[in-house]
Design an enzyme around this catalytic site. Structure first.
Site, short mmCIF file in Angstrom:
data_model
loop_
_atom_site.label_atom_id
_atom_site.label_comp_id
_atom_site.label_asym_id
_atom_site.label_seq_id
_atom_site.Cartn_x
_atom_site.Cartn_y
_atom_site.Cartn_z
N LYS A 42 0.81 -1.20 0.00
CA LYS A 42 0.00 0.00 0.00
C LYS A 42 0.84 1.26 0.00
O LYS A 42 0.39 2.33 -0.35
CB LYS A 42 -0.88 0.03 1.27
CG LYS A 42 -1.83 -1.09 1.42
CD LYS A 42 -2.54 -0.94 2.80
CE LYS A 42 -3.31 -2.19 3.12
NZ LYS A 42 -3.79 -2.17 4.51
N GLU A 98 7.80 2.29 -6.16
CA GLU A 98 7.92 1.78 -4.79
C GLU A 98 8.12 2.95 -3.83
O GLU A 98 8.75 3.95 -4.17
CB GLU A 98 9.11 0.82 -4.81
CG GLU A 98 9.40 -0.05 -3.65
CD GLU A 98 8.31 -0.79 -2.94
OE1 GLU A 98 7.32 -0.16 -2.56
OE2 GLU A 98 8.49 -1.99 -2.67
N ASP A 102 14.61 -0.89 0.96
CA ASP A 102 15.29 -1.12 2.22
C ASP A 102 16.27 -2.28 2.01
O ASP A 102 17.32 -2.11 1.41
CB ASP A 102 14.21 -1.39 3.27
CG ASP A 102 14.72 -1.47 4.69
OD1 ASP A 102 15.66 -0.76 5.03
OD2 ASP A 102 14.13 -2.23 5.49
N ASP A 158 3.87 3.45 6.43
CA ASP A 158 3.20 3.16 7.71
C ASP A 158 4.11 2.48 8.71
O ASP A 158 5.18 1.98 8.38
CB ASP A 158 2.02 2.21 7.47
CG ASP A 158 2.48 0.78 7.26
OD1 ASP A 158 3.40 0.55 6.46
OD2 ASP A 158 1.93 -0.12 7.93
P1 IMP Z 1 12.58 -4.34 1.69
O1 IMP Z 1 12.03 -5.62 1.15
O2 IMP Z 1 13.38 -4.56 2.95
O3 IMP Z 1 13.36 -3.53 0.67
O4 IMP Z 1 11.37 -3.48 2.21
C1 IMP Z 1 10.53 -2.82 1.38
C2 IMP Z 1 9.23 -2.53 2.08
O5 IMP Z 1 9.39 -2.48 3.49
C3 IMP Z 1 8.70 -1.16 1.70
O6 IMP Z 1 7.90 -1.23 0.56
C4 IMP Z 1 7.96 -0.76 2.94
O7 IMP Z 1 6.65 -1.27 2.89
C5 IMP Z 1 8.69 -1.42 4.07
N1 IMP Z 1 9.66 -0.51 4.70
C6 IMP Z 1 11.00 -0.58 4.67
N2 IMP Z 1 11.56 0.41 5.38
C7 IMP Z 1 10.53 1.13 5.87
C8 IMP Z 1 10.47 2.33 6.67
O8 IMP Z 1 11.46 2.95 7.08
N3 IMP Z 1 9.21 2.76 6.95
C9 IMP Z 1 8.07 2.16 6.52
N4 IMP Z 1 8.11 1.04 5.77
C10 IMP Z 1 9.32 0.54 5.45
#
Ligand code: IMP
Length: 178
Positions: A42, A98, A102, A158
């Site tokens: 979302k 996106e 992260d 969020d």
């Molecule tokens: P990844 O798979 O670790 O790259 O995470 C991606 C997803 O994690 C993003 O689309 C967010 O939904 C969530 N996310 C990662 N870091 C944050 C943050 O600092 N705040 C809120 N959501 C996060």
């Protein structure tokens, strides 16, 4: 400022100014290509709405629902598709929109999932990037802001389904999620 926010990283006007630049860059690169813009839900719903309005370019809008976090602030690596695309992306130019990159695990999984539908090209546009946290190699073609390793909320992002409607992006106080 909301009481759970430690500090504001980007004000609404700073976000809008950067999005105008991103929209102009995409419109230039994709002239005549009618790309499919896929918002990863979302978190990117606010960004997507502003980004496509900053693009002077015909494009198709799609949404992909993904859930990876539950109510915790660390990714598990497990990605669940909660809502699939409606339109066909075969032989189309795709831009995955996106909110934040992260560890990269979510996008890495999604790119594989979307690639199996044989788009003509596929690029990433991420509003925020936390490169220090990367666990798999994922390189966005377009990035709004590179940020340090902090948990941020607002502007669609969020924590436990809260704070998405804050108009700015702020660092959440650690005591809220610890
Ligand atoms: P990844 O798979 O670790 O790259 O995470 C991606 C997803 O994690 C993003 O689309 C967010 O939904 C969530 N996310 C990662 N870091 C944050 C943050 O600092 N705040 C809120 N959501 C996060």
């Amino acid at each position: 400022m909301h009481k759970d926010i430690e500090r504001v990283l980007f004000r609404d006007d700073e976000i809008q100014a950067r999005i105008l630049e991103l929209g102009a860059a995409i419109a230039k690169d994709y002239e005549g290509k009618n790309p499919v813009m896929i918002a990863v839900l979302k978190g990117s719903f606010v960004f997507m709405a502003d980004l496509v309005r900053a693009m002077d370019l015909p494009c198709q809008i799609e949404f992909l629902g993904v859930s990876s976090y539950g109510s915790k602030s660390e990714t598990t690596g497990a990605v669940r598709i909660t809502r699939d695309l409606e339109g066909d992306i075969e032989d189309r130019h795709v831009i995955v929109v996106e909110d934040i990159l992260d560890s990269g695990l979510t996008l890495n999984y999604l790119l594989g999932y979307l690639q199996s539908r044989q788009p003509k090209s596929m690029e990433i546009c991420a509003l925020l990037d936390k490169p220090e946290r990367r666990r798999v190699e994922v390189s966005p073609r377009y990035t709004g802001f590179t940020i340090p390793d902090a948990f941020v909320v607002g502007y669609g992002l969020d924590f436990a389904e809260r704070y998405r409607n804050l108009p700015y992006i702020g660092v959440l106080k650690p005591e809220v999620y610890q």
